[in-house]
Structure formats: C-alpha cells, structure tokens
Design an enzyme around this catalytic site. Sequence first.
Site, mmCIF file in Angstrom:
data_model
loop_
_atom_site.group_PDB
_atom_site.id
_atom_site.type_symbol
_atom_site.label_atom_id
_atom_site.label_comp_id
_atom_site.label_asym_id
_atom_site.label_seq_id
_atom_site.Cartn_x
_atom_site.Cartn_y
_atom_site.Cartn_z
ATOM 1 N N GLU A 261 -6.051 3.984 5.598
ATOM 2 C CA GLU A 261 -5.442 3.975 4.267
ATOM 3 C C GLU A 261 -6.200 4.904 3.317
ATOM 4 O O GLU A 261 -5.708 5.236 2.240
ATOM 5 C CB GLU A 261 -5.303 2.556 3.705
ATOM 6 C CG GLU A 261 -6.580 1.936 3.209
ATOM 7 C CD GLU A 261 -6.363 1.148 1.931
ATOM 8 O OE1 GLU A 261 -5.827 1.750 0.980
ATOM 9 O OE2 GLU A 261 -6.725 -0.035 1.892
ATOM 10 N N SER B 120 -11.165 -0.979 2.088
ATOM 11 C CA SER B 120 -10.457 -1.035 3.376
ATOM 12 C C SER B 120 -10.232 0.377 3.892
ATOM 13 O O SER B 120 -9.635 1.191 3.191
ATOM 14 C CB SER B 120 -9.086 -1.692 3.215
ATOM 15 O OG SER B 120 -9.215 -2.998 2.752
ATOM 16 N N ARG C 226 0.832 -1.209 0.000
ATOM 17 C CA ARG C 226 0.000 0.000 0.000
ATOM 18 C C ARG C 226 0.870 1.263 0.000
ATOM 19 O O ARG C 226 0.555 2.246 0.675
ATOM 20 C CB ARG C 226 -0.920 0.023 1.236
ATOM 21 C CG ARG C 226 -2.008 -1.037 1.233
ATOM 22 C CD ARG C 226 -3.024 -0.751 0.123
ATOM 23 N NE ARG C 226 -4.238 -1.512 0.298
ATOM 24 C CZ ARG C 226 -4.429 -2.748 -0.185
ATOM 25 N NH1 ARG C 226 -3.480 -3.363 -0.861
ATOM 26 N NH2 ARG C 226 -5.590 -3.353 0.000
#
Length: 335
Positions: free
Chosen positions: A331, A235, A163
Amino acid sequence: MITRNRDLKRLNTLGLEAKALWYAAPHSVDALKEVLKDPAYEGLPVLITGSGSNLLFSGDFNGLLIHPDFNEIKITGEDSDYVYVRAGAGVDWDVFVAWCVDRGWGGLENLSLIPGCVGACPVQNIGAYGSEVGDSIHKVEYVDIKSLKEVTLSAPECRFGYRDSIFKRELKSATVITYVTFRLSKYPVINAGYADVAAELSGVENPGLSDVRRAIIDIRRRKLPDPAVIGNAGSFFKNPVVPEALALSIQRDNPSLKLFAAGSGFSKVPAAWLIEQCGFKGKRFGNVGVHPNQALVLVAYDGATGKELLELSDRIRRAVNEKFGIEIEPEVNII
Ligand code: EPU
C-alpha cells in the site's frame, strides 16, 4: 522557495537516503500554480508529498517534489447536526484530529495518531479501528497539474473505497490536493465496535471523544513503531480482499484467523496474519525487517535502502502466495 538536490532523508518516514532534483513548498494556491507553470520544470515528473509517511524512494527522484504548505483551518458552515471545517493540505493530520476532538466534533477520533498531512488523507482514504476518513469528508479541492484548473469534488465523486479513491485511479499523479472540507458531527456517536478499542475502553463509563482518542493513541503506541525512532511507513501492505470461500477454507484449517466483511461474497483477510504464519514476524534481514508487534509493518534500520525493502516485500509476497494462494499488494507508494 525552490531548492535543488534536496535531501529527502527527513522527508520520508522510512528514513531512506534519497534526493529530489527540485523541491518546492508553496504557501498558497497561486504560488503553487506559479511553480507548476514555470518552464524550468517542464516535462519533469511531479510528485506531491505530505509528510512522506507512505512513500518508498527506490532511488533519487529526478523531478519536482511539491509539498503544499497550506496550514489554515477554518469553519465554513454549520447546520443542525454538523459543522463544516476546511483544512489546508499541509495541516498535520493528528494536530487536526486533536483540534476536532477538543471542540467535541466527531468523526475523526478513531483516526488519531495516523502519521501524515490532511492533503494525503483522501488519497488512500485512511482508515483505522472501524472508521474511514471518506465518511467524514464533505468535499476535496485540487489543482489539476496539467491544466492548472481548480476543481472541487464532492465526497461521492471521490469514490472512496478500502484504501482507495479516484486519486489512486483516474486522477493518479494528476492533481495537487489543496484543501479538504470535513463534515463533523455535533452529536457524535462513539464507534467502539473494533475489538481492540472495546477492550481498551472496557473500564470507562460512557466514553466520550477524548476517551476514544486516548484509547487509540495507547493502542497505536503499543503496537506500531514510532517513525521518529525507527523508520517505517505504517502498514506496508493492504489487507487482501478475497472470495469468501477461499477465506473460509483457510479459516477451517486455522481457527485463529479473524476475517472482516468486504461486501457480499468477499472477505478481507488480515495480511498481518498471513505474514506472521509465513514466519516473518519480528525477523530482521540486513538493514530491514518485519516489526515484532505488527507483521504488516516493515521497518528500515539505519543504512537501509529502498532496494532492500523491495526485496523483502517480494520475498514476503512470494511466501504468502505459495502458502495461501493469496496475492498481497504494497500500500506504500513506490517511487
Ligand atoms: N494480526 C496478526 N498478526 C499481527 C497483527 C495482526 O495475526 O502481527 C491479525 C489479528 O488477528 C488481528 C488482525 O490481524 O485481529 C487485524 O490486526 P489490526 O487490528 O492490527 O489491523 P490490521 O488489519 O493489521 C489495519 C490497518 C492499520 C490500522 C489497523 C487498525 C490496513 C492496511 N491497515 O491493520 O492501518 O491501524 O487496521 O484499524 O488496513 C496503516 O495504514 O498504516 C495502518 C497502520
């Protein structure tokens, strides 16, 4: 065309109410540069958006929001093992994955049905079911927002991690990604190692790319909420990478905890598990909540505000830290 006070409700998958002072969707690199050098927007913050699937607006955006609307897909090269395909930043991600799978070119099939656009995929190095897009990227082209220079980075120069990439670090907020060139395998090797994928494909003999794509679409539809039905940004948190000793000590007391490798001496702990253990899964707080099938996903019901989501996020982070001594980080990109 540039619009003023653009309503962003349909331009963020959380469906939050917000406005952008200016909104532009240029169709070419030249048109993009015209917008960037227009003195009318000088000094304003600039935000680049694909389909708004990873953005949380905590209020109105008093700047220039740019959606690079470049939609071409072109084969640019070929060698004995690979095909090289250049796609515009505005191409819908899953349309592109389907295009590759239909031609029998491998590398992106495990990333099926991820919401978003091609231009966003390198930024957070999208990943799912044992694949990361960085492994299939050949190069990334961008325009530097300040100098207007056109720059090309090779995949190693993008410094892809979990990520993570240079676009979230040194180049954060400094670039408009315009095109991504992918290196796709003509002789794909199926990656069905991820437990959920292996289970889904258990009845299929010699699965091909389209079987993997179908399996992943089915898993995602079962577990993840459709943003067209209920606001969410996939997410909400990253899975934390922690010292292996800490992860193993938690696992000793909680044998249900699955750990993932994250380099020597470290483990990746599923944030969903941590959040579920703190009792948040499926709970609703006012207009926001935690999805009942995947605790990593926060959902925004009608009327939700960015502030409510941030309050829930803070509450979850505090609870996880108190119970496990682990910091989890959002995130999503908070604006
Ligand atoms: N788990 C729970 N509770 C839950 C869900 C999961 O305890 O509610 C545990 C299970 O033990 C499971 C483990 O967490 O084995 C991992 O779950 P899952 O396979 O659903 O993956 P994840 O780590 O929660 C990551 C990505 C997803 C991606 C999946 C599948 C991140 C931040 N998220 O989630 O990406 O689809 O893997 O590979 O790494 C996204 O980024 O928006 C996204 C959906």
